[in-house]
Structures are given as structure tokens and as C-alpha cells.
Design an enzyme around this catalytic site. Structure first.
Site, PDB file in Angstrom:
ATOM      1  CB  ALA A 121      -0.082  -0.042   1.198  1.00 47.22           C
ATOM      2  CB  ALA A 122       4.309   1.799  -0.023  1.00 46.64           C
ATOM      3  N   GLY A 123       2.762   3.061  -2.582  1.00 45.49           N
ATOM      4  CA  GLY A 123       2.550   3.486  -3.906  1.00 45.49           C
ATOM      5  C   GLY A 123       2.507   4.829  -3.658  1.00 45.49           C
ATOM      6  CB  SER A 137     -47.656  32.380  12.524  1.00 44.25           C
ATOM      7  OG  SER A 137     -48.849  30.936  12.222  1.00 44.25           O
ATOM      8  CD  GLN A 174       8.158   0.410  -1.422  1.00 48.11           C
ATOM      9  OE1 GLN A 174       6.622   0.876  -0.583  1.00 48.11           O
ATOM     10  NE2 GLN A 174       9.031   0.223  -2.201  1.00 48.11           N
ATOM     11  CG  ASN A 195      -0.319 -10.086 -12.110  1.00 48.69           C
ATOM     12  OD1 ASN A 195      -1.313 -11.096 -11.430  1.00 48.69           O
ATOM     13  ND2 ASN A 195       0.302  -9.232 -11.958  1.00 48.69           N
ATOM     14  CG  ASN A 206     -48.666  24.298  16.586  1.00 50.11           C
ATOM     15  OD1 ASN A 206     -49.173  23.641  15.775  1.00 50.11           O
ATOM     16  ND2 ASN A 206     -48.668  25.330  16.014  1.00 50.11           N
ATOM     17  NE  ARG A 259      -0.697   3.882 -12.339  1.00 52.65           N
ATOM     18  CZ  ARG A 259      -0.630   3.042 -12.750  1.00 52.65           C
ATOM     19  NH1 ARG A 259      -0.721   1.986 -13.976  1.00 52.65           N
ATOM     20  NH2 ARG A 259      -0.470   2.109 -11.375  1.00 52.65           N
TER      21      ARG A 259
HETATM   22  C1  UD1 Z   1       0.632  -4.470 -10.663  1.00 53.41           C
HETATM   23  C2  UD1 Z   1       0.958  -5.314 -11.137  1.00 53.41           C
HETATM   24  C3  UD1 Z   1       0.347  -6.117 -12.961  1.00 53.41           C
HETATM   25  C4  UD1 Z   1      -1.090  -5.906 -11.465  1.00 53.41           C
HETATM   26  C5  UD1 Z   1      -1.408  -4.946 -11.603  1.00 53.41           C
HETATM   27  C6  UD1 Z   1      -2.942  -5.727 -10.823  1.00 53.41           C
HETATM   28  C7  UD1 Z   1       3.414  -5.189 -10.500  1.00 53.41           C
HETATM   29  C8  UD1 Z   1       4.913  -4.323 -11.076  1.00 53.41           C
HETATM   30  N1  UD1 Z   1       2.478  -5.065 -11.964  1.00 53.41           N
HETATM   31  O1  UD1 Z   1       0.775  -3.299 -11.152  1.00 53.41           O
HETATM   32  O2  UD1 Z   1       1.198  -7.209 -12.614  1.00 53.41           O
HETATM   33  O3  UD1 Z   1      -1.611  -6.392 -13.624  1.00 53.41           O
HETATM   34  O4  UD1 Z   1      -1.004  -4.572 -10.238  1.00 53.41           O
HETATM   35  O5  UD1 Z   1      -3.888  -4.677 -10.571  1.00 53.41           O
HETATM   36  O6  UD1 Z   1       3.317  -5.466  -9.613  1.00 53.41           O
HETATM   37  N2  UD1 Z   1       3.506  -0.209  -3.974  1.00 53.41           N
HETATM   38  C9  UD1 Z   1       3.388  -0.292  -3.202  1.00 53.41           C
HETATM   39  N3  UD1 Z   1       5.125  -0.107  -3.158  1.00 53.41           N
HETATM   40  C10 UD1 Z   1       5.689   0.981  -4.584  1.00 53.41           C
HETATM   41  C11 UD1 Z   1       4.926   0.519  -5.356  1.00 53.41           C
HETATM   42  C12 UD1 Z   1       3.604  -0.054  -5.599  1.00 53.41           C
HETATM   43  O7  UD1 Z   1       3.653  -0.616  -1.855  1.00 53.41           O
HETATM   44  O8  UD1 Z   1       6.948   1.486  -4.557  1.00 53.41           O
HETATM   45  C13 UD1 Z   1       1.235  -0.850  -3.680  1.00 53.41           C
HETATM   46  C14 UD1 Z   1       0.534   0.292  -4.389  1.00 53.41           C
HETATM   47  O9  UD1 Z   1       0.632   1.160  -3.473  1.00 53.41           O
HETATM   48  C15 UD1 Z   1      -0.668  -0.005  -4.371  1.00 53.41           C
HETATM   49  C16 UD1 Z   1      -0.058  -1.746  -5.723  1.00 53.41           C
HETATM   50  O10 UD1 Z   1       1.510  -1.806  -4.470  1.00 53.41           O
HETATM   51  O11 UD1 Z   1      -1.520  -0.790  -4.135  1.00 53.41           O
HETATM   52  C17 UD1 Z   1       0.121  -2.143  -6.525  1.00 53.41           C
HETATM   53  O12 UD1 Z   1       0.726  -0.951  -7.500  1.00 53.41           O
HETATM   54  P1  UD1 Z   1       0.457  -0.176  -8.839  1.00 53.41           P
HETATM   55  O13 UD1 Z   1       1.528   1.061  -9.046  1.00 53.41           O
HETATM   56  O14 UD1 Z   1      -0.987  -0.050  -8.628  1.00 53.41           O
HETATM   57  O15 UD1 Z   1       0.707  -1.862  -9.434  1.00 53.41           O
HETATM   58  P2  UD1 Z   1      -0.356  -1.678 -11.262  1.00 53.41           P
HETATM   59  O16 UD1 Z   1       0.583  -0.710 -11.941  1.00 53.41           O
HETATM   60  O17 UD1 Z   1      -1.204  -1.911 -11.023  1.00 53.41           O
HETATM   61 MG    MG Z   2      -2.615  -1.031  -9.352  1.00 60.25          MG
END
Ligand code: UD1
Ligand code: MG
Length: 457
Positions: free
Chosen positions: A10-12, A404, A73, A170, A376, A16
């Protein structure tokens, strides 16, 4: 399941989404998407969940509290790198790990049970959830060899280079054997865009002849990863549909289901009817046999049995049983409306208590007030609660009659059974059984048999 742990990534950055809110904390039916993922894991049930957090650590910890454990992370270097951060904490603790992307809120516990079962029964090193029928944009493609074995997941960025495509995608949910995963995690090569892809593990496992299994998700939308706002809206409508279905099966009627929006924390009793264009949000409880809508918005409130709320807004308030509100009225926070109260049209109640059986039919405002039973409140009556600096209280006794257009200049008290005449401006307390008339109003004792509300002009 004692030798299993779940890890949610969940660290991404979630770029987008184009948002200041961390992606995994965007809400669906009023609930953060990460909560849906952690709920599904709890429902499996798996004993422990770790969540990989990063720049968004404080906000996520606030939402999930100590229902999970956390791994930091510090730099978002990809999904493989995110998982690597869990290694020091987990490698000696569990035999298998279930890894889930935190942006997959539609996933169901039953699907997780399936993939776990398949992983255990097959003895695979990696088992991944696959989906067909999703829009493939941005997703990793599952590549199989001539004999149908999974040999790679190719990320979209790599497809052109590798010239590989597939309609099997995937789903971002994986089971790993720990004794293979932990040593290999450090060997993921850096991709061209600088990230360490978790999906590189698939090719690495295939090259060392590890068994890789795929489990098809069934309903592909369960594997929807929320990457942008369009995905978020798709997930919202699916969750709404699930919530409405659950309520319908529990005895709630919806006249036009697609135009009713219900938050995840809403409870509704049997035989209640939800009319079109209605939103019930936050932590709201609605009793049995109510008629809600059309065009009602109810937030964070408790509505008793047999209430009717039509084309009105109720926020942060309690309505006891048999209350009816609307059309076109507004019950603002911290109001408590007792049993059988009638609030008609163009009425506003703010931070007030209205006693049993009180009627407030038309065009009136009651704020910072305690109103007794069977009062009332006439058309156009106003509690003038604000002197420009402070708010003041109005107290109205049982069986009082507020004529009123009465203006009650707070702080002021109107006694039991007292009457204020139409158009009176009441800036002094009115004793019980008195009649107050005029501008400013003067009180006198009501005469027996006279000064009925009809005569107080
Ligand atoms: C990812 C998969 C893809 C798959 C898709 C399904 C990879 C490289 N790709 O792509 O094959 O089809 O999910 O939905 O895994 N996150 C971290 N740290 C990071 C980057 C991401 O914790 O450095 C977390 C994000 O918060 C997120 C999850 O990993 O919850 C997935 O990251 P996201 O960037 O959404 O991956 P996709 O591009 O969707
Ligand atoms: Mg994703």
C-alpha cells in the site's frame, strides 16, 4: 492457517489518481479501499496481516489502527521492493505468504480461500490470481509456454520490447512459499523505469523450474486494481450494487435501486422502503418500516422505526420512531427529534431537541433550542439564536403554542402552555400559561375559556 501471513502492498504513490489523498485511502461507499482488502483477509480468516506503507504511513495507520501490523517502505521503488521490506520481520515466522495489492478492493474472501487452497493442494512455489475480460491497459500479462505452464508476467511497459501479449491478466494477488520467496526477493533485477517488479519473481521461479500455478478469478471485476478515477467509479457502482443486494435480501425495498446510494456502514431495518434519488451515508442506522426518499440525504444519523423522510436532509441527528420530515426540510447535526414529531416543509432544526408530538409544519427555524412535548410551532416562527457574536438557547415548555411569525429572541424561555401571538417579538421570558403578544411582546395571564391559540392575535 497458523503458518500463513498476509501482506498488503500500500506504499505506492498512486500518481494516476492525480490526488493529494493516498490512492488506497480513496473511499468506496464511504469506506477506504484498503479496508475492503483487510476485511477480506480477516474473513478468510488469516491470523495476521502486515501492510507495507510509505509516504502515506501516518494516514494509513490512522485508518487501520492496530488491526494490522506495519512495514515501512521509505522509497516507492516498486512492488518487489515493497515486499522485500517485509523480509526481516517475516522470514523466520511463516511458511506461506498471501500478497495482495492494496488497490484491489473488490476481492472477496471466498476467492482468497480458493487461491490459498489451490496453493496448498498443488504444492506450488507461486500461485497467482489471473483474470480474463478486464481492460488490459496497465496490467501485467500472464505468459504460458506451449504446455500451458505459467512462465512469466510481462508488464505493459515491457510488452512492446518483448513483443508478448496475452488476454490472461495478472490480478495482483499471489501466494508464495516463504522458503523460496525470501532468499529470491533480493535478486529481482531493476526494470528499465527503475522499479523492482514483484512480477519478475514469476520469470525467476520459472527459470529455476519452480511450480507456478494460476487460479482464475471467476468474476474479473473482483481483480480490478484501482489505478485511476474511472476504476474508482467502476468499483463504487459494484460495491453499491452488492450493498443494495444484501439489504434487499434482508427485507429492504428499493423502488429504483440504481439511484439509491448507501454507504458501507449503513444499517436498514426490514420493511423499510428506499425511494429514488436517495443517499444514506456515514454511520447511519434506519429502523423498520420507514419510508426514505425520494430525494433524501441522510448522514451519520439514527432513524427510528416507522419514520418518513421525504426530499429532506438529515445530518448527525436522532429521529425517534414515527417522526416525519419533509418535503424540503433540513435537520442539522446534534438534533434529537422525539417520537411522533411532525416536521413539514421548509423547516430547519439545528442542535435542538423537539419533544414528543411536537409539530413544526412550515417555514420555521429552531436552533439551539429545547422544545417540550406537543408544542405547535407556527409557520414562519424563528428562534433568533445568534446575536452576531454568540449563540443562545431557547427553551419552550410542554403544550406551548408559538404563533405564526413569532420571533423568539434568545436567550429566552417560553413556559408550559404559554402562547405567543402571531408576529410577536418575544425578548423576555414568557411565564407558564401566559399569553405574549406584540412587538416587543408583553405577557399577561391567559384568561380561562379565552385566549385560545385561535384568539391570540
Ligand atoms: C500491478 C502489477 C500488474 C498487475 C496489477 C494488478 C507489478 C509490477 N505489476 O500493476 O502485473 O496486473 O498490479 O492490479 O506488480 N506499491 C507499493 N510500493 C511501491 C509500488 C507499489 O507498496 O513501490 C503498492 C501500491 O500502493 C499498490 C500496489 O502496490 O497498492 C500495486 O501497485 P500499482 O502501482 O497499482 O501496480 P499496477 O501498475 O497496477
Ligand atoms: Mg494497481
Amino acid at each position: 492457517m497458523d503458518d500463513w501471513a498476509a501482506i498488503i502492498l500500500a506504499a505506492g504513490k498512486g500518481r494516476r489518481m492525480k490526488s493529494k489523498t493516498p490512492k488506497v485511502l480513496h473511499t468506496i461507499a464511504g469506506r477506504e479501499m484498503l479496508c475492503y482488502v483487510s476485511d477480506a483477509i480477516k474473513e478468510v480468516p488469516l491470523p495476521r496481516t502486515w501492510v507495507v506503507v510509505g509516504y502515506n504511513s501516518a494516514e494509513i495507520r490512522q485508518v487501520l489502527g492496530n488491526s494490522v501490523d506495519y512495514v515501512e517502505q521509505t522509497e516507492a521503488l516498486g512492488t518487489g521492493h515493497a515486499l522485500l521490506q517485509a523480509r526481516p520481520l517475516l522470514e523466520s515466522q511463516v511458511r506461506h505468504v498471501l500478497v495482495l495489492n492494496g488497490d484491489t478492493p473488490l476481492i472477496q474472501a471466498e476467492t482468497l480461500r480458493n487461491i490459498i487452497r489451490h496453493h496448498q493442494d498443488s504444492g506450488a512455489t507461486i500461485t497467482l490470481l489471473t483474470a480474463r475480460g478486464l481492460d488490459p491497459k496497465g496490467l501485467g500479462r500472464v505468459i504460458r509456454n506451449a504446455s500451458g505452464q505459467i512462465v512469466a508476467v510481462v508488464e505493459e511497459a515491457e510488452i512492446e520490447k518483448e513483443g508478448k501479449g496475452s488476454d490472461e491478466l495478472n490480478g495482483g494477488v499471489y501466494c508464495f512459499k516463504g522458503n523460496w520467496l525470501w532468499p529470491e526477493l533480493g535478486n529481482i533485477p531493476r526494470s528499465q523505469n527503475g522499479e523492482y517488479y514483484l512480477t519478475s519473481l514469476i520469470v525467476m521461479a520459472a527459470e529455476s523450474n519452480q511450480r507456478i500455478e494460476g487460479v482464475n478469478v471467476g468474476d474479473p471485476m473482483e481483480a480490478l486494481g484501482i489505478n485511476h478515477r474511472f476504476h474508482l467509479a467502476q468499483a463504487e457502482s459494484i460495491v453499491q450494487e452488492r450493498l443494495r443486494q444484501r439489504l434487499m435480501l434482508a427485507g429492504v425495498s428499493f423502488i429504483h435501486p440504481p439511484s439509491a446510494f448507501i454507504d458501507a456502514n449503513v444499517e436498514i431495518g426490514e420493511d423499510t422502503v428506499i425511494y429514488p434519488n436517495t443517499t444514506i451515508a456515514g454511520k447511519t442506522q434506519i429502523g423498520q418500516g420507514c419510508h426514505i426518499g425520494p430525494n433524501a440525504i441522510i448522514t451519520d444519523s439514527v432513524i427510528g422505526n416507522g419514520c418518513r423522510v421525504q426530499a429532506s436532509v438529515v445530518e448527525g441527528s436522532i429521529l425517534e420512531e414515527g417522526v416525519d420530515v419533509g418535503p424540503f426540510s433540513h435537520i442539522r447535526p446534534q438534533s434529537h427529534i422525539e417520537k411522533g414529531v411532525h416536521i413539514g416543509n421548509f423547516a430547519e432544526v439545528k442542535k435542538s431537541r423537539l419533544g414528543k408530538g411536537t409539530k413544526m409544519g412550515h417555514f420555521s427555524f429552531v436552533g439551539d433550542a429545547i422544545v417540550g412535548e406537543n408544542v405547535n410551532i407556527g409557520a414562519g416562527a424563528v428562534t433568533c439564536n445568534f446575536d452576531g457574536i454568540r449563540k443562545h438557547e431557547t427553551v419552550i415548555g410542554n403544550d406551548a403554542f408559538i404563533g405564526s411569525d413569532s420571533m423568539l429572541i434568545a436567550p429566552v424561555r417560553v413556559g408550559d402552555r404559554a402562547i405567543t401571538g402571531a408576529g410577536s417579538v418575544v425578548n423576555h421570558d414568557v411565564p407558564s400559561d401566559a399569553l405574549a403578544v406584540g412587538v416587543p411582546a408583553r405577557s399577561r395571564r391567559r384568561k380561562e375559556g379565552r385566549d385560545s391559540p385561535r384568539e391570540a392575535k
